[in-house]
Design a protein around this motif. Structure first.
Motif, PDB file in Angstrom:
ATOM      1  N   GLU A 185      41.313  49.409  44.375  1.00 54.94           N
ATOM      2  CA  GLU A 185      39.854  49.547  43.829  1.00 54.94           C
ATOM      3  C   GLU A 185      39.254  48.466  43.779  1.00 54.94           C
ATOM      4  O   GLU A 185      39.820  47.452  43.152  1.00 54.94           O
ATOM      5  N   ARG A 187      35.535  46.265  43.369  1.00 55.77           N
ATOM      6  CA  ARG A 187      33.977  46.216  43.014  1.00 55.77           C
ATOM      7  C   ARG A 187      33.171  45.402  43.954  1.00 55.77           C
ATOM      8  O   ARG A 187      33.523  44.136  44.265  1.00 55.77           O
ATOM      9  N   ARG A 201      38.902  45.346  41.130  1.00 58.89           N
ATOM     10  CA  ARG A 201      38.331  46.217  40.222  1.00 58.89           C
ATOM     11  C   ARG A 201      39.248  45.976  38.840  1.00 58.89           C
ATOM     12  O   ARG A 201      38.814  45.845  37.767  1.00 58.89           O
ATOM     13  N   THR A 239      25.512  47.532  42.541  1.00 56.89           N
ATOM     14  CA  THR A 239      27.014  47.254  42.881  1.00 56.89           C
ATOM     15  C   THR A 239      27.627  48.502  43.231  1.00 56.89           C
ATOM     16  O   THR A 239      27.007  49.628  42.774  1.00 56.89           O
ATOM     17  N   ASP A 241      31.477  50.828  43.981  1.00 62.23           N
ATOM     18  CA  ASP A 241      33.184  50.514  43.713  1.00 62.23           C
ATOM     19  C   ASP A 241      33.645  51.441  44.895  1.00 62.23           C
ATOM     20  O   ASP A 241      33.033  52.621  44.928  1.00 62.23           O
TER      21      ASP A 241
END
Length: 336
Positions: A185, A187, A201, A239, A241
């Motif tokens: 994951e 960002r 992340r 932002t 994710d």
């Protein structure tokens, strides 16, 4: 930052447009009685009475020796006995949520308009955000400080602040996938509709696999942004994710505001603000050794409150961990 930018990042607002790119989700508009229950700290911590008889912690162990400490002495009179606690109950909401959980496979991750109760995972029997019933959701929500931001402070960073809270609150039930790997994951930071930074992340752990996949992952995310996000999401600064699957497909996880309460993780907002225009040398930042890990929510203290400078306590701990890791690698090489 404007209120409209904050509102675009509410999951119930962006999900319809990006439904095919993200995790399957069911929504429930929350009654004000439940919102009042979440923010009320005037009395004892009580979980709602369950009309379906589902326990938030079915696997807890009863220690009968300890329970003796809470028994009322025989000489106590009835007049001294405290009245029974009036537990709240939300039967309609509980039944609706139960039906949605069943359609999503029996286990979900709960989320409010913007935030998931990640800081409360420690109190869950599963030690993560997976929930199978209404009371498990209530337990996480009542235990989370980060959700209080959604409930009371969502617009505090807005220059045109008029609202103290959104018009309505929604519970988003997101399908739980136990096979998801936290190291995949990421960002992504978008400024003036340009992708200016990407980072891991989960910053509290070193994942060696990312070292060899760094360039590939960065390319996949860049392509995903250009093809699926850039001209579809209406804000200029924000932002988002993403999750990269084992098939090397990119899935959208969430949108968040630029600055405000959004954590920059392996960047600082100051350095991100200094990036202008198209970024030829777009950087994907990852934790490249055990020495580089950052404290996070698992420590129960925000990572930016902890001192990781040279000579600090965290610095010494991380150096020792790195030395142990190098010794293990050296021993493995000798055996091989």
């Amino acid at each position: 930052m404007k209120e409209e930018e904050v509102n675009r990042c509410q999951i119930q607002n962006w999900y319809p447009k990006f439904k095919s790119l993200t995790i399957k989700t069911k929504f429930h508009k929350l009654p004000e009685s439940f919102i009042n229950y979440l923010i009320d700290d005037s009395g004892p911590f009580l979980l709602p009475h369950s009309v379906t008889n589902e326990d938030a912690m079915p696997n807890r162990v009863h220690n009968f020796e300890e329970e003796d400490d809470f028994q009322v002495p025989e000489e106590s009179s009835d007049n001294e006995t405290e009245p029974p606690l009036n537990r709240p109950s939300f039967p309609e909401l509980e039944i609706e949520i139960r039906e949605s959980i069943e359609t999503l496979g029996g286990t979900i991750i709960p989320k409010l308009n913007w935030s998931a109760p990640k800081d409360a995972a420690w109190i869950s029997p599963s030690q993560n955000l997976s929930c199978t019933c209404f009371n498990e959701i209530a337990l996480l929500f009542r235990s989370s400080d980060s959700l209080f931001h959604d409930l009371c402070n969502a617009y505090d960073s807005c220059t045109d602040k008029v609202s103290s809270r959104p018009q309505s609150f929604y519970l988003a039930l997101r399908k739980w996938y136990p096979s998801l790997k936290p190291e995949m994951e990421f960002r992504c930071f978008v400024k003036s509709n340009v992708l200016v930074g990407i980072c891991q992340r989960e910053v509290t752990t070193f994942y060696p696999v990312l070292l060899n996949e760094k360039d590939l992952i960065k390319g996949l995310i860049e392509e995903f942004f250009d093809d699926k996000i850039r001209f579809e999401f209406e804000s200029q600064n924000y932002t988002f994710d993403v999750y990269v699957t084992k098939e090397r497909k990119v899935k959208l996880v969430d949108f968040n505001t630029w600055c405000g309460s959004t954590l920059p993780l392996m960047y600082t907002w100051e350095e991100l603000e200094e990036i202008h225009g198209e970024c030829d040398d777009l950087e994907l930042r990852i934790v490249e050794s055990r020495l580089s890990v950052l404290p996070g929510l698992k420590t129960a203290v925000p990572y930016d409150y902890l001192d990781v400078s040279p000579g600090s306590g965290w610095d010494q701990v991380l150096k020792i961990a790195e030395e142990e890791f190098q010794k293990e690698n050296q021993m493995s090489d000798e055996v091989a």
